[in-house]
Design a protein around this motif. Structure first.
Motif, PDB file in Angstrom:
ATOM      1  N   MET A   1      87.308  64.863  48.028  1.00  0.00           N
ATOM      2  CA  MET A   1      86.500  64.543  47.405  1.00  0.00           C
ATOM      3  C   MET A   1      85.966  65.652  46.262  1.00  0.00           C
ATOM      4  O   MET A   1      85.986  66.822  46.657  1.00  0.00           O
ATOM      5  N   ASN A   2      85.913  65.211  45.058  1.00  0.00           N
ATOM      6  CA  ASN A   2      85.831  66.308  44.018  1.00  0.00           C
ATOM      7  C   ASN A   2      84.200  66.812  44.054  1.00  0.00           C
ATOM      8  O   ASN A   2      83.478  65.963  43.890  1.00  0.00           O
ATOM      9  N   LYS A   3      84.113  68.042  44.393  1.00  0.00           N
ATOM     10  CA  LYS A   3      82.550  68.569  44.431  1.00  0.00           C
ATOM     11  C   LYS A   3      81.931  69.021  43.142  1.00  0.00           C
ATOM     12  O   LYS A   3      81.119  69.430  43.202  1.00  0.00           O
ATOM     13  N   ILE A   4      82.615  68.771  41.826  1.00  0.00           N
ATOM     14  CA  ILE A   4      82.310  69.248  40.613  1.00  0.00           C
ATOM     15  C   ILE A   4      82.511  68.020  39.701  1.00  0.00           C
ATOM     16  O   ILE A   4      83.543  67.360  39.821  1.00  0.00           O
ATOM     17  N   ARG A   5      81.563  67.656  38.848  1.00  0.00           N
ATOM     18  CA  ARG A   5      81.622  66.793  37.970  1.00  0.00           C
ATOM     19  C   ARG A   5      80.942  67.132  36.722  1.00  0.00           C
ATOM     20  O   ARG A   5      79.818  67.452  36.641  1.00  0.00           O
ATOM     21  N   ILE A   6      81.919  67.539  35.642  1.00  0.00           N
ATOM     22  CA  ILE A   6      81.554  67.697  34.292  1.00  0.00           C
ATOM     23  C   ILE A   6      80.973  66.832  33.608  1.00  0.00           C
ATOM     24  O   ILE A   6      81.323  65.701  33.400  1.00  0.00           O
ATOM     25  N   LEU A   7      79.577  67.077  33.186  1.00  0.00           N
ATOM     26  CA  LEU A   7      78.912  65.966  32.352  1.00  0.00           C
ATOM     27  C   LEU A   7      78.787  66.168  30.865  1.00  0.00           C
ATOM     28  O   LEU A   7      78.772  65.247  30.151  1.00  0.00           O
ATOM     29  N   VAL A  22      78.721  74.406  29.553  1.00  0.00           N
ATOM     30  CA  VAL A  22      78.967  73.292  30.336  1.00  0.00           C
ATOM     31  C   VAL A  22      78.075  73.027  31.264  1.00  0.00           C
ATOM     32  O   VAL A  22      77.437  73.794  32.013  1.00  0.00           O
ATOM     33  N   THR A  23      77.816  71.657  31.393  1.00  0.00           N
ATOM     34  CA  THR A  23      76.762  71.275  32.162  1.00  0.00           C
ATOM     35  C   THR A  23      77.274  70.223  33.381  1.00  0.00           C
ATOM     36  O   THR A  23      78.211  69.582  32.854  1.00  0.00           O
TER      37      THR A  23
END
Length: 192
Positions: A1-7, A22-23
């Motif tokens: 599971m990717n624990k970071i999601r760039i918004l 970067v948010t």
């Protein structure tokens, strides 16, 4: 599971290199999601090299003006360093051969990659590729000094290896990549 999601990524500056804001969402170990914002400076990746001579027991270093050190307490802004440069469109090996000739005047062919490292991972995206190469006096093809079109004014230094190690202790060498390569050479008995 990717624990970071760039918004969202917003460019704050694209003057010399690119400064992004970067948010992103970060999922912590307990499953909670946190919204965070960080700045990241993207200047590309680079390569650095320590040239050493086993017979003479010397190393080749450079000295040049570095503005960020000047504004952070380095009284004259001059920094003693290993030869280095940005990759641009080159692979690390080709880059470091080219930079070595431009900055030091030595034309080397056999380089050995020893490791790679993020140099300031809290704020800069750069990965630096670290190399070593043995040099001999007959490899000197020019005076070095860098490129005029890049406004480089680089002094080439040939120093006894033991003196360069001592310069870390005296504070004359404060550049992280140079300290890392000198310590690598010491630990691996490259100039013994």
């Amino acid at each position: 599971m990717n624990k970071i999601r760039i918004l969202r990524t917003e460019i704050l500056s694209k003057n010399w290199y690119t400064l992004n804001n970067v948010t992103f969402e970060a999922i912590r170990q307990d499953g909670s999601v946190h919204l965070l914002t960080r700045e990241a400076y993207d200047r590309g990746n680079g390569a650095t090299i320590l040239l050493y001579n086993t017979d003479l027991k010397t190393v080749i270093l450079t000295r040049q003006f570095r503005m960020p050190t000047y504004i952070n307490g380095n009284h004259d802004g001059m920094l003693i360093e290993c030869c280095a440069g940005l990759l641009d469109e080159n692979n690390p090996e080709d880059c470091i051969r080219k930079e070595t000739e431009e900055e030091t005047g030595y034309k080397i062919t056999n380089v050995k990659k020893v490791f790679e490292a993020y140099m300031s991972p809290g704020s800069v995206t750069e990965i630096l590729y670290f190399f070593v190469a043995e040099y001999t006096p007959d490899m000197k093809v020019s005076g070095g000094g860098g490129l005029d079109e890049e406004n480089e004014n680089i002094e080439v230094l040939e120093l006894p290896f033991t003196q360069s190690l001592n310069m870390i202790n005296t504070g004359e060498i404060k550049d992280a990549k140079t300290i890392m390569l000198l310590q690598y050479a010491h630990l691996n008995n490259l100039v013994s």
